[in-house]
Design a protein around this motif. Structure first.
Motif, short mmCIF file in Angstrom:
data_model
loop_
_atom_site.label_atom_id
_atom_site.label_comp_id
_atom_site.label_asym_id
_atom_site.label_seq_id
_atom_site.Cartn_x
_atom_site.Cartn_y
_atom_site.Cartn_z
N HIS A 1 0.83 -1.21 0.00
CA HIS A 1 0.00 0.00 0.00
C HIS A 1 0.86 1.26 0.00
CE1 HIS A 1 1.15 -0.82 4.13
NE2 HIS A 1 0.99 0.47 4.38
N ASN A 2 2.18 1.07 0.18
CA ASN A 2 3.07 2.21 0.30
C ASN A 2 4.31 2.02 -0.59
OD1 ASN A 2 4.20 4.61 1.30
ND2 ASN A 2 5.24 3.52 2.98
N PRO A 3 4.11 1.91 -1.92
CA PRO A 3 5.24 1.63 -2.82
C PRO A 3 6.18 2.81 -2.93
CG PRO A 3 3.29 2.15 -4.10
CD PRO A 3 2.84 2.08 -2.66
N MET A 4 7.44 2.47 -3.24
CA MET A 4 8.41 3.54 -3.48
C MET A 4 8.03 4.28 -4.75
SD MET A 4 12.54 3.36 -4.17
CE MET A 4 13.05 3.27 -2.46
N ALA A 5 7.94 5.61 -4.67
CA ALA A 5 7.59 6.42 -5.83
C ALA A 5 8.82 6.62 -6.72
CB ALA A 5 7.04 7.76 -5.38
N ARG A 6 8.55 6.87 -7.99
CA ARG A 6 9.62 7.16 -8.95
C ARG A 6 10.46 8.33 -8.45
NH1 ARG A 6 10.46 7.20 -14.73
NH2 ARG A 6 11.22 9.23 -15.44
N SER A 7 9.80 9.36 -7.98
CA SER A 7 10.52 10.56 -7.53
C SER A 7 11.40 10.25 -6.32
CB SER A 7 9.52 11.68 -7.19
OG SER A 7 8.64 11.23 -6.17
N GLU A 8 10.92 9.35 -5.47
CA GLU A 8 11.70 8.98 -4.30
C GLU A 8 12.97 8.25 -4.69
OE1 GLU A 8 10.98 6.52 -0.10
OE2 GLU A 8 9.33 6.83 -1.53
N ARG A 9 12.85 7.34 -5.66
CA ARG A 9 14.03 6.59 -6.13
C ARG A 9 15.04 7.55 -6.76
NH1 ARG A 9 15.49 1.27 -7.77
NH2 ARG A 9 17.52 1.45 -8.79
N ILE A 10 14.55 8.50 -7.56
CA ILE A 10 15.44 9.47 -8.20
C ILE A 10 16.14 10.32 -7.15
CG2 ILE A 10 15.47 11.54 -9.66
CD1 ILE A 10 13.14 10.23 -11.26
N SER A 11 15.38 10.76 -6.16
CA SER A 11 15.94 11.60 -5.11
C SER A 11 17.01 10.85 -4.31
CB SER A 11 14.82 12.07 -4.18
OG SER A 11 15.35 12.82 -3.10
N ASP A 12 16.73 9.57 -3.99
CA ASP A 12 17.70 8.77 -3.23
C ASP A 12 18.99 8.57 -4.00
OD1 ASP A 12 15.92 8.59 -1.16
OD2 ASP A 12 15.29 6.51 -1.57
N ASN A 13 18.86 8.22 -5.29
CA ASN A 13 20.05 7.97 -6.11
C ASN A 13 20.90 9.23 -6.27
OD1 ASN A 13 19.48 5.29 -6.45
ND2 ASN A 13 18.61 5.50 -8.51
N THR A 14 20.20 10.35 -6.49
CA THR A 14 20.91 11.62 -6.68
C THR A 14 21.66 12.01 -5.41
OG1 THR A 14 19.15 12.32 -8.19
CG2 THR A 14 20.62 14.03 -7.37
N ARG A 15 20.98 11.93 -4.25
CA ARG A 15 21.59 12.31 -2.98
C ARG A 15 22.80 11.42 -2.66
NH1 ARG A 15 17.79 11.03 -0.20
NH2 ARG A 15 18.61 9.14 0.77
N GLU A 16 22.62 10.09 -2.80
CA GLU A 16 23.70 9.17 -2.45
C GLU A 16 24.90 9.34 -3.38
OE1 GLU A 16 22.19 5.20 -2.35
OE2 GLU A 16 20.53 5.73 -0.99
N ALA A 17 24.64 9.57 -4.67
CA ALA A 17 25.74 9.76 -5.61
C ALA A 17 26.50 11.05 -5.30
CB ALA A 17 25.20 9.79 -7.04
N ARG A 18 25.79 12.13 -4.99
CA ARG A 18 26.44 13.40 -4.68
C ARG A 18 27.30 13.28 -3.42
NH1 ARG A 18 25.64 18.69 -6.25
NH2 ARG A 18 23.79 18.13 -7.46
N GLN A 19 26.77 12.59 -2.42
CA GLN A 19 27.54 12.41 -1.17
C GLN A 19 28.83 11.63 -1.44
OE1 GLN A 19 24.70 10.43 1.35
NE2 GLN A 19 23.69 12.33 2.02
N GLU A 20 28.73 10.60 -2.26
CA GLU A 20 29.91 9.79 -2.58
C GLU A 20 30.94 10.62 -3.34
OE1 GLU A 20 32.47 6.61 -2.70
OE2 GLU A 20 30.63 6.84 -1.52
N LEU A 21 30.49 11.43 -4.30
CA LEU A 21 31.40 12.25 -5.10
C LEU A 21 32.09 13.32 -4.25
CD1 LEU A 21 29.13 12.54 -8.25
CD2 LEU A 21 31.40 11.49 -8.20
N LEU A 22 31.33 13.94 -3.34
CA LEU A 22 31.93 14.96 -2.47
C LEU A 22 33.00 14.33 -1.57
CD1 LEU A 22 28.71 16.98 -1.51
CD2 LEU A 22 30.60 17.76 -2.98
#
Length: 871
Positions: free
Chosen positions: A608-629
């Motif tokens: 009843h509470n699936p991961m949204a497309r926007s949530e997946r995009i946000s998570d990937n973007t945040r984690e990638a930026r943290q790793e690059l920094l």
């Protein structure tokens, strides 16, 4: 033979051999015994050798003996069998007649006889036979052709009187030799390209019995198996009938291939099926019926071989004290480590004992099996497993108990299948016994594949196999009732060959079984769901984008619970691994594990509470930026590198992949494009090749053609074209062997070759390592089928392509898209044996779905045209 009087004796002998061979061919009838033809070939060869012997070594010379050994010694010479001969000579005579013997041997080769020839003294023969049982075995059946009869008799006598390889030594080495031979064929007679001589149940199994029996009893004929009480007349008749069938097949194979060929390859099966009268209603050879006839023959031989070796072992080796009965139950005793019925009426008086005996074999691990006399009783009484037996609640409980045992499940199911009990108890299973699956990815018959699947499931439960697939071992510990998995495995392919959807039909059969066996409602639903959906997980993993949260949510909805997911995952892995050893690789392992983890997380989160497309995009973007920094890449560089990238990119790539790409893009100037990167080991255990460049026609076609010609197998392709016309393509690849890329020089070569091809817009047309279609694939042409499918997310038009896999297939598809201004966004590549099942997600150049029927027809016709031209 007066061939030596001819101007060209070698040519005259060749003509004589050719005439005789042609005569044998004309006399051969597939439905008649070839015994007389084998004898005729042997006697004709005797005549040739005598003539040549007399010519090169003299009519009156009796210092040497010419002897036939092996199959030739048995007068079982097939059209292209080896002609094994032994020349006995004293050391002095070997020296004296060296030149004549060399001329004799050379001439035999000149006329095409290709003899297996050796020259030894009697002492040398005895020494070699004492050191090597295979040499001793070949001498067991030696026969004098010409020459010194006294030498021949002396060798024969000394082989016997010196007690070389007495029975108590000879039998164990022959059994060990057979076990080693079986291991080469995966311990099964049910390979789709079986070897009728060396494979389990083949002619060699019959010869092993003959060698051991003749060694001990010095018997002139196997008919004495009856005399000494090893076989009743009926079984001896079955023994000889089976041998005659394999003889006829081997004879036909030699004639068909014009060489010494013992493998029933796909190349010959259709023609042999027609030759032996197996024609279907359309007058095409019915290969499946022909092969089923073969498999049932060799299984009978395998069963007879098992019984006779056991009986011989008891009589020739076992200590009589070990053969005293040890009571096990009211119906069975243990004799010499084997289960024995207490009397001949056991199965008549208590038919349930037909199942109890296998349960006892599981529960008593010290037992080696079932005694030969009791195997006969099982075969004699298997008809007692009738409808009343199958609906008996006692029988039902016994069968389930066999599946619930902590050990021996696979072993006993294999025995039950070999002795006909499994097919009697499960009549639907009888339909798949020895049923060939005529394709290139199922390398076993349906019943053997099913039993291998159960074996694989069992291995997941055992600590000693935990290092093979530790993740599966971990999941198996969560399965409360392993018998549910085994029942689903038994029925998953049980409806093969019936027409229609075998998964749906199999689910109905499984449900009926479960109700009959009083399984709880929950278990019945789980079993039937597993049978109906046993292909769901592999198809989802291989044909859909499992990085998309919507795909995961949809799959999770179909699965419904973590319990169902655990069962389906284990069944899927075991099924793929039981299909063919070559089908399983690190890529499939990683892909299925990734799908399992993502689905597990989705189910744990709640449907009843699936991961949204926007949530997946946000998570990937945040984690990638943290790793690059962390790695020291500035925010400015990150933003500059990401300026071209769409949301689609951040959805379909993981944070790890995004970081890897970003570092390379940030370090590259526009003038350095195209950028080609290769990472040899990814999270999916494959190599990833990443291409970043300006968009231009033919990029996908150029990339796929180059990778194909570099000898790489493309497993997956992700295609992204940004709004400002940058292309980000990535390809997951393995070497053709299925292994990852581990060589640094190969990595450099692949990346540089692909970059050069993109710069020049040309592909090297003379590759070193072009993919080649396998020999077998020619016999399984798969009609090309192109289907346009609806995208449930209304983003793309989906093309499903099913065709025969071939070199340059993806490149050809890419060429068609380029010509027709079709934009490719994604490709899911699935290759199963020689069958390609690929999915392409396309739009027009404006990013819109292609719904126009005329445009779809144009795409379809162009793809078909290009594929036809490449065929």
């Amino acid at each position: 033979m007066s061939c030596f009087a001819q101007p060209n004796p070698a040519a005259a002998f060749k003509a004589l051999i050719q005439t005789h061979s042609q005569g044998l061919r004309l006399r051969f009838r597939p439905d008649q015994s070839v015994s007389s033809l084998l004898t005729a070939k042997s006697r004709f060869t005797d005549g040739l050798l005598k003539c040549c012997w007399q010519h090169f070594l003299g009519v009156k010379n009796h210092a040497l003996a010419l002897i036939a050994t092996g199959g030739y010694g048995r007068t079982e010479l097939f059209p292209h069998s080896d002609v094994d001969i032994l020349i006995i000579a004293s050391p002095a005579d070997k020296e004296l007649f060296q030149e004549q013997l060399a001329n004799f041997s050379r001439f035999l080769w000149d006329i095409g006889l290709k003899p297996g020839q050796s020259v030894h003294s009697i002492d040398e023969c005895l020494e070699a036979a004492g050191d090597d049982q295979t040499i001793f075995t070949s001498l067991l059946e030696m026969r004098l052709i010409t020459g010194n009869a006294e030498l021949f008799r002396s060798l024969k006598t000394q082989l016997s009187t010196r007690q070389l390889w007495p029975s108590e030594q000879f039998l164990p080495v022959k059994i060990a030799e057979q076990e080693h031979r079986y291991s080469k064929f995966h311990e099964t007679a049910y390979n789709l390209e079986p070897n009728i001589k060396e494979g389990p149940g083949g002619l060699r199994d019959l010869q092993v019995i003959a060698w051991v029996f003749k060694r001990h009893y010095h018997a002139a004929s196997l008919n004495e198996l009856i005399k000494y009480g090893y076989l009743p007349k009926s079984e001896y008749h079955s023994f000889i009938t089976a041998k005659q069938i394999l003889w006829r097949l081997r004879f036909a194979l030699h004639l068909l291939t014009n060489r010494s060929e013992d493998r029933l390859l796909f190349d010959y099966q259709r023609e042999l099926a027609a030759w032996f009268g197996y024609l279907d209603q359309d007058q095409q050879p019915d290969v499946e019926s022909f092969m089923q006839f073969y498999y049932k023959t060799v299984v009978d031989i395998e069963r007879l071989n098992e019984m006779l070796l056991q009986l011989l072992n008891e009589k020739l080796i076992s200590d009589p004290d070990q053969l005293k009965p040890i009571p096990i139950s009211a119906d069975f005793s243990a004799i010499g480590g084997y289960l024995e019925a207490t009397n001949h009426e056991v199965f008549t008086e208590n038919p349930l004992a037909l199942l109890e005996i296998f349960l006892l074999a599981q529960q008593l691990p010290s037992l080696k099996g079932i005694r030969a006399s009791t195997l006969r009783l099982i075969r004699k009484n298997v008809h007692r497993i009738d409808q009343a037996f199958r609906t008996s609640k006692q029988a039902n409980r016994l069968f389930l108990e066999i599946l619930r045992q902590p050990r021996g499940i696979t072993h006993e199911l294999k025995r039950m299948n070999r002795y006909g009990v499994l097919a009697a108890y499960l009549p639907d299973f009888a339909n798949i016994v020895a049923r060939m699956q005529y394709d290139l990815f199922h390398i076993y018959t349906v019943d053997e594949h099913t039993l291998f699947l159960i074996r694989n499931l069992r291995r997941f439960s055992l600590d000693k196999h935990s290092k093979e697939l530790p993740f599966c071992n971990k999941i198996f510990l969560l399965i409360p009732k392993p018998e549910i998995l085994y029942i689903a495995a038994l029925f998953h392919d049980i409806a093969k060959g019936r027409g229609g959807d075998h998964s749906q039909l199999g689910a109905t059969i499984a449900e009926r079984f479960c109700f009959q066996h009083d399984l709880p409602t929950h278990d019945i639903k789980l079993v039937t769901w597993l049978v109906r959906n046993h292909l769901l997980m592999s198809m989802t993993a291989q044909r859909k984008d499992i990085s998309n949260p919507q795909i995961i949510h949809s799959f999770a909805l179909q699965v419904g619970s973590i319990e169902y997911l655990n069962h389906l995952y284990l069944l899927t892995v075991a099924d793929i691994r039981a299909t063919s050893p070559s089908l399983w690789n690190s890529w499939k392992d990683s892909l299925l594990r990734e799908l399992y983890i993502a689905t597990h997380n989705a189910l744990h989160r709640g449907l009843h509470n699936p991961m949204a497309r926007s949530e997946r995009i946000s998570d990937n973007t945040r984690e990638a930026r943290q790793e690059l920094l962390k790695l020291g890449i500035s925010t400015t560089s990150i933003d500059q590198s990401w300026r071209h990238l769409s949301e689609d990119y951040f959805l379909r790539y993981s944070a790890d992949e995004i970081a890897w790409h970003t570092i390379a893009i940030a370090a590259s100037a526009e003038t350095e494009l195209p950028l080609v990167l290769l990472r040899p080991q990814t999270q999916r255990s494959s190599a990833e090749i990443f291409v970043y460049t300006h968009n231009q026609p033919g990029i996908f076609s150029t990339c796929t053609a180059t990778l194909d010609q570099l000898g790489l197998t493309i497993l997956d392709a992700r295609i992204i074209t940004t709004a400002d016309q940058y292309v980000l393509n990535s390809f997951q690849v393995l070497q053709q062997s299925g292994q990852p890329i581990k060589d640094l020089f190969q990595e450099i070569h692949i990346a540089s070759s692909l970059r050069q091809a993109l710069l020049s817009k040309r592909v090297n047309r003379h590759p070193r390592n072009l993919h080649k279609q396998s020999r077998q694939a020619r016999h399984f042409p798969i009609p090309t089928r192109i289907t346009f499918l609806d995208d449930p997310y209304q983003r793309h038009t989906i093309i499903e392509l099913i065709t025969t896999d071939r070199a340059g297939l993806l490149s050809t598809i890419g060429q068609a898209f380029s010509e027709l201004d079709v934009q490719l966004h994604d490709a899911k590549i699935t290759t199963i044996g020689s069958r390609a099942e690929d999915m392409f997600y396309i739009t027009d150049q404006q990013g819109q779905q292609i719904g126009d029927a005329d445009k779809q027809l144009q795409i379809q016709e162009r793809i078909l045209e290009l594929l036809h031209n490449d065929a």
